[in-house]
Design a protein around this motif. Structure first.
Motif, PDB file in Angstrom:
ATOM      1  N   GLY A 309     -19.343  51.954  26.342  1.00  0.00           N
ATOM      2  CA  GLY A 309     -18.083  51.687  27.018  1.00  0.00           C
ATOM      3  C   GLY A 309     -17.799  52.692  28.121  1.00  0.00           C
ATOM      4  N   HIS A 310     -18.113  53.954  27.862  1.00  0.00           N
ATOM      5  CA  HIS A 310     -17.908  54.994  28.876  1.00  0.00           C
ATOM      6  C   HIS A 310     -18.844  54.785  30.064  1.00  0.00           C
ATOM      7  N   TYR A 311     -20.118  54.490  29.777  1.00  0.00           N
ATOM      8  CA  TYR A 311     -21.081  54.287  30.858  1.00  0.00           C
ATOM      9  C   TYR A 311     -20.713  53.063  31.702  1.00  0.00           C
ATOM     10  N   ARG A 312     -20.233  52.022  31.039  1.00  0.00           N
ATOM     11  CA  ARG A 312     -19.842  50.824  31.783  1.00  0.00           C
ATOM     12  C   ARG A 312     -18.704  51.136  32.748  1.00  0.00           C
ATOM     13  N   ALA A 313     -17.729  51.913  32.281  1.00  0.00           N
ATOM     14  CA  ALA A 313     -16.606  52.278  33.147  1.00  0.00           C
ATOM     15  C   ALA A 313     -17.071  53.156  34.311  1.00  0.00           C
ATOM     16  N   ASP A 314     -17.950  54.100  34.016  1.00  0.00           N
ATOM     17  CA  ASP A 314     -18.451  55.004  35.053  1.00  0.00           C
ATOM     18  C   ASP A 314     -19.234  54.221  36.108  1.00  0.00           C
ATOM     19  N   ALA A 315     -20.085  53.288  35.653  1.00  0.00           N
ATOM     20  CA  ALA A 315     -20.859  52.479  36.591  1.00  0.00           C
ATOM     21  C   ALA A 315     -19.931  51.637  37.468  1.00  0.00           C
TER      22      ALA A 315
END
Length: 387
Positions: A309-315
């Motif tokens: 979830g964090h990586y998706r938001a960062d991307a």
């Protein structure tokens, strides 16, 4: 500006070049051996060519550039000739030469090759030739000679061990998958249940699986290298013992572009994850962590799901492509690697090695006929090897 400090000293790149211009760092290069492990697949590759050309630009030149090569008998000749064509104080080591294999067997070192063993063989000559050792991979398409300055800088400031970190963003997507989707969730899952300093240390590195590090030679001689892909995390375990939080730094190397591996299979990230898992779990068990293996995979997946979830938001924030389903599939594959570590097959510390650096130079360079005179000209190597 990003100034955040971890438990270890974190040296950021703020856009200046003071490190490259430092008299202390420049002087240290002449007392440094650079180790660049290769296989015959790097022969003539654009990434390896760039690394060697950038090393040629260092002034002063390093004390030595030690290149441990794994290659078959038909290809070692062309690889060696190519490497020796660069204007560098280069030492090519044929790591799987028949003479080296025989010497290892005679010393009771069990068989098994890989990047870790190659780097370990190179550390013998490197640590006797110079005060400092810099190790980095040969597959970095964005490599710059300033990386040597940056990795050395903490050592000139009183630290004993430094580790490089960098962004892995290419083709408008996030890479560094084994670190993001395996190492980080596993370390954090263990830290949720155990309050041991080793876990805080391992979690302090912004890219713990980077192949770039530097160390004072006396520390490098204390490393017990795993034979293959567990090298990076095994090095951190030994660095924790030898340098600790106060003697460790990490340095910003900007953005790297690497060659990429597929996920599946023994030669892909899935196979690498098994070796990394074995070594990481050995590192933490030896330093007081007692994992609950019955629940560890399930808890790892839950931690990883949160990070997806964090990586998706960062991307999304950076306009990068992101495939959550693929990331979750990788998490599931990596979870299967989380089992108790197998037999300890690490190599001995060079401080306790069954032979000296001179023996490595002789066994890995069968084409040399002037080794004795060369050893006399490198008097430091002979003297240290007999300590």
């Amino acid at each position: 500006m990003e100034y955040v400090q971890e438990r270890i000293a974190t040296l950021h790149e703020f856009g200046g070049s003071a490190c490259e211009d430092s008299a202390d760092t420049t002087a240290a290069i002449a007392e440094t051996a650079v180790v660049v492990p290769m296989t015959d697949r790097e022969h003539g590759s654009p990434a390896a060519e760039r690394v060697l050309e950038e090393l040629e630009s260092l002034a002063p030149a390093p004390a030595a550039v030690v290149v441990p090569v794994r290659a078959d008998a038909d290809s070692i000749g062309p690889v060696r000739e190519w490497l020796e064509s660069f204007s560098l104080p280069i030492q090519v080591l044929w790591c799987n030469s028949p003479a080296m294999e025989s010497r290892l067997a005679a010393a009771g070192v069990s068989p098994g090759a890989g990047k870790g063993r190659d780097v370990w063989l190179a550390l013998g000559p490197a640590t006797t030739a110079a005060e400092f050792v810099v190790v980095h991979d040969a597959d970095v398409r964005s490599y710059d000679a300033s990386h040597v300055h940056r990795l050395l800088a903490p050592l000139t400031m009183g630290f004993s061990f430094s580790k490089g970190y960098y962004a892995r963003i290419e083709d408008e997507r996030l890479y560094g998958r084994l670190f993001r989707l395996f190492y980080t969730p596993l370390v954090r899952t263990l830290a949720d249940e155990h309050n041991e300093d080793i876990l805080a240390y391992l979690d302090s590195f912004r890219y713990a699986l980077a192949g770039e590090f530097a160390a004072r030679s006396d520390l490098a001689r204390q490393l017990r290298a795993p034979r293959a892909w567990g090298l990076e995390v095994g090095t951190l375990g030994d660095a924790f013992d030898a340098a600790g939080f106060d003697g460790t730094a990490q340095v910003d190397l900007g953005r790297h572009e690497h060659d990429h591996r597929g996920v599946s299979g023994e030669t892909g990230l899935e196979g690498m994850s098994r070796e990394v898992a074995s070594e990481l779990l050995r590192v933490v068990e030896e330093r007081g962590v007692d994992p609950d293996y019955e629940t560890l995979q399930e808890r790892f997946l839950a931690t990883g799901e949160g990070l997806v979830g964090h990586y998706r938001a960062d991307a999304a924030f950076n306009g990068l492509a992101y495939d959550p389903a693929s990331e979750r599939d990788q998490l599931a594959r990596y979870a299967e690697s989380i089992t108790p570590p197998g037999p300890d097959r690490r190599l001995p510390r060079w401080a306790d090695a069954p032979f000296d650096a001179t023996a490595v130079l002789e066994a890995t360079r069968p084409w040399r006929t002037d080794q004795r005179s060369e050893r006399r000209s490198l008097g430091r190597v002979d003297g240290s090897a007999q300590d």
